[in-house]
Design a protein around this motif. Sequence first.
Motif, PDB file in Angstrom:
ATOM      1  N   LEU A 118      14.310   7.367  -6.251  1.00  0.00           N
ATOM      2  CA  LEU A 118      13.548   6.554  -7.197  1.00  0.00           C
ATOM      3  C   LEU A 118      12.083   6.434  -6.805  1.00  0.00           C
ATOM      4  O   LEU A 118      11.205   6.362  -7.672  1.00  0.00           O
ATOM      5  N   ALA A 119      11.827   6.414  -5.502  1.00  0.00           N
ATOM      6  CA  ALA A 119      10.476   6.163  -5.020  1.00  0.00           C
ATOM      7  C   ALA A 119       9.457   7.143  -5.582  1.00  0.00           C
ATOM      8  O   ALA A 119       8.334   6.776  -5.868  1.00  0.00           O
ATOM      9  N   LEU A 120       9.862   8.408  -5.747  1.00  0.00           N
ATOM     10  CA  LEU A 120       8.922   9.394  -6.262  1.00  0.00           C
ATOM     11  C   LEU A 120       9.246   9.848  -7.678  1.00  0.00           C
ATOM     12  O   LEU A 120       8.556  10.698  -8.216  1.00  0.00           O
ATOM     13  N   ARG A 121      10.265   9.271  -8.286  1.00  0.00           N
ATOM     14  CA  ARG A 121      10.567   9.597  -9.667  1.00  0.00           C
ATOM     15  C   ARG A 121       9.988   8.572 -10.636  1.00  0.00           C
ATOM     16  O   ARG A 121       9.848   8.832 -11.818  1.00  0.00           O
ATOM     17  N   ALA A 161       1.909   8.412   6.008  1.00  0.00           N
ATOM     18  CA  ALA A 161       2.861   7.424   6.526  1.00  0.00           C
ATOM     19  C   ALA A 161       3.549   6.687   5.381  1.00  0.00           C
ATOM     20  O   ALA A 161       4.754   6.396   5.438  1.00  0.00           O
ATOM     21  N   ASP A 162       2.795   6.388   4.319  1.00  0.00           N
ATOM     22  CA  ASP A 162       3.365   5.695   3.162  1.00  0.00           C
ATOM     23  C   ASP A 162       4.416   6.560   2.476  1.00  0.00           C
ATOM     24  O   ASP A 162       5.491   6.077   2.100  1.00  0.00           O
ATOM     25  N   MET A 164       6.185   8.912   3.892  1.00  0.00           N
ATOM     26  CA  MET A 164       7.350   8.944   4.785  1.00  0.00           C
ATOM     27  C   MET A 164       8.233   7.725   4.560  1.00  0.00           C
ATOM     28  O   MET A 164       9.462   7.837   4.464  1.00  0.00           O
ATOM     29  N   ALA A 165       7.597   6.552   4.478  1.00  0.00           N
ATOM     30  CA  ALA A 165       8.361   5.314   4.294  1.00  0.00           C
ATOM     31  C   ALA A 165       9.080   5.313   2.954  1.00  0.00           C
ATOM     32  O   ALA A 165      10.241   4.915   2.858  1.00  0.00           O
ATOM     33  N   ARG A 166       8.407   5.760   1.913  1.00  0.00           N
ATOM     34  CA  ARG A 166       9.002   5.757   0.576  1.00  0.00           C
ATOM     35  C   ARG A 166      10.167   6.724   0.463  1.00  0.00           C
ATOM     36  O   ARG A 166      11.139   6.466  -0.260  1.00  0.00           O
ATOM     37  N   LEU A 167      10.080   7.837   1.189  1.00  0.00           N
ATOM     38  CA  LEU A 167      11.153   8.833   1.147  1.00  0.00           C
ATOM     39  C   LEU A 167      12.232   8.580   2.186  1.00  0.00           C
ATOM     40  O   LEU A 167      13.263   9.237   2.184  1.00  0.00           O
ATOM     41  N   GLY A 168      11.982   7.642   3.084  1.00  0.00           N
ATOM     42  CA  GLY A 168      12.972   7.345   4.112  1.00  0.00           C
ATOM     43  C   GLY A 168      13.149   8.459   5.115  1.00  0.00           C
ATOM     44  O   GLY A 168      14.262   8.731   5.573  1.00  0.00           O
ATOM     45  N   VAL A 169      12.045   9.132   5.484  1.00  0.00           N
ATOM     46  CA  VAL A 169      12.111  10.225   6.450  1.00  0.00           C
ATOM     47  C   VAL A 169      11.250   9.890   7.664  1.00  0.00           C
ATOM     48  O   VAL A 169      10.422   8.981   7.621  1.00  0.00           O
ATOM     49  N   ALA A 170      11.432  10.677   8.741  1.00  0.00           N
ATOM     50  CA  ALA A 170      10.745  10.366   9.994  1.00  0.00           C
ATOM     51  C   ALA A 170       9.722  11.415  10.404  1.00  0.00           C
ATOM     52  O   ALA A 170       8.921  11.165  11.300  1.00  0.00           O
TER      53      ALA A 170
END
Length: 201
Positions: A118-121, A161-162, A164-170
Amino acid sequence: MTVASPLRIEPQYWQGRRLVADMLSTGKEVRILFSQRYAKTRDYESLRKQPELHDQIRVSDANFDNMIIIDRQVAAVWGGADEERSYGFVISDPDLLRVLHQFATVLWESAPGLPAHLALRRSEVDPITLAVLGALDLGLTDELAARRLAVSVRTYRRHVADIMARLGVATRFQIGARAMELGLLKAPAENSPRTVTSMAN
């Protein structure tokens, strides 16, 4: 449970929700995999009110049939919504169940969670986000990417960094993989130099 293309698209699937609720109430682990196409039909506001279910949903861009596997003892597979005749099978053969379970597990583990999907859709996919994804995909250094985007290196890194946080990746590599899963980046051509350098910074 994998949901790709139900025979009827409805706002709510009460019987399915009741089944999931019953399974959760008995302590069973529930995993739900949506196809990209099906995910677009869902009422996410109602899902957010059920965090125990919301966190168990992932969205895949792979091709698969509707399927439910219960306790690895029995499975139902059905589909045909876009064809002249629908079909459905109930499967209890242990060998076939094992294959279906492995297939579903691979799909689940490679798919982004619903929040990341959802974060990027949503409307959050703004031009700067797409520009940063493009810079990462090209393997540009932070300094060069920042110059191209006309921002400071510090601001560019904050955008990374934002995302990364939105996609839940490291990692930055995971950004690229997740962005391709969400259809925001095209897969690099085979033997392309970008295949080696992409997301390397």
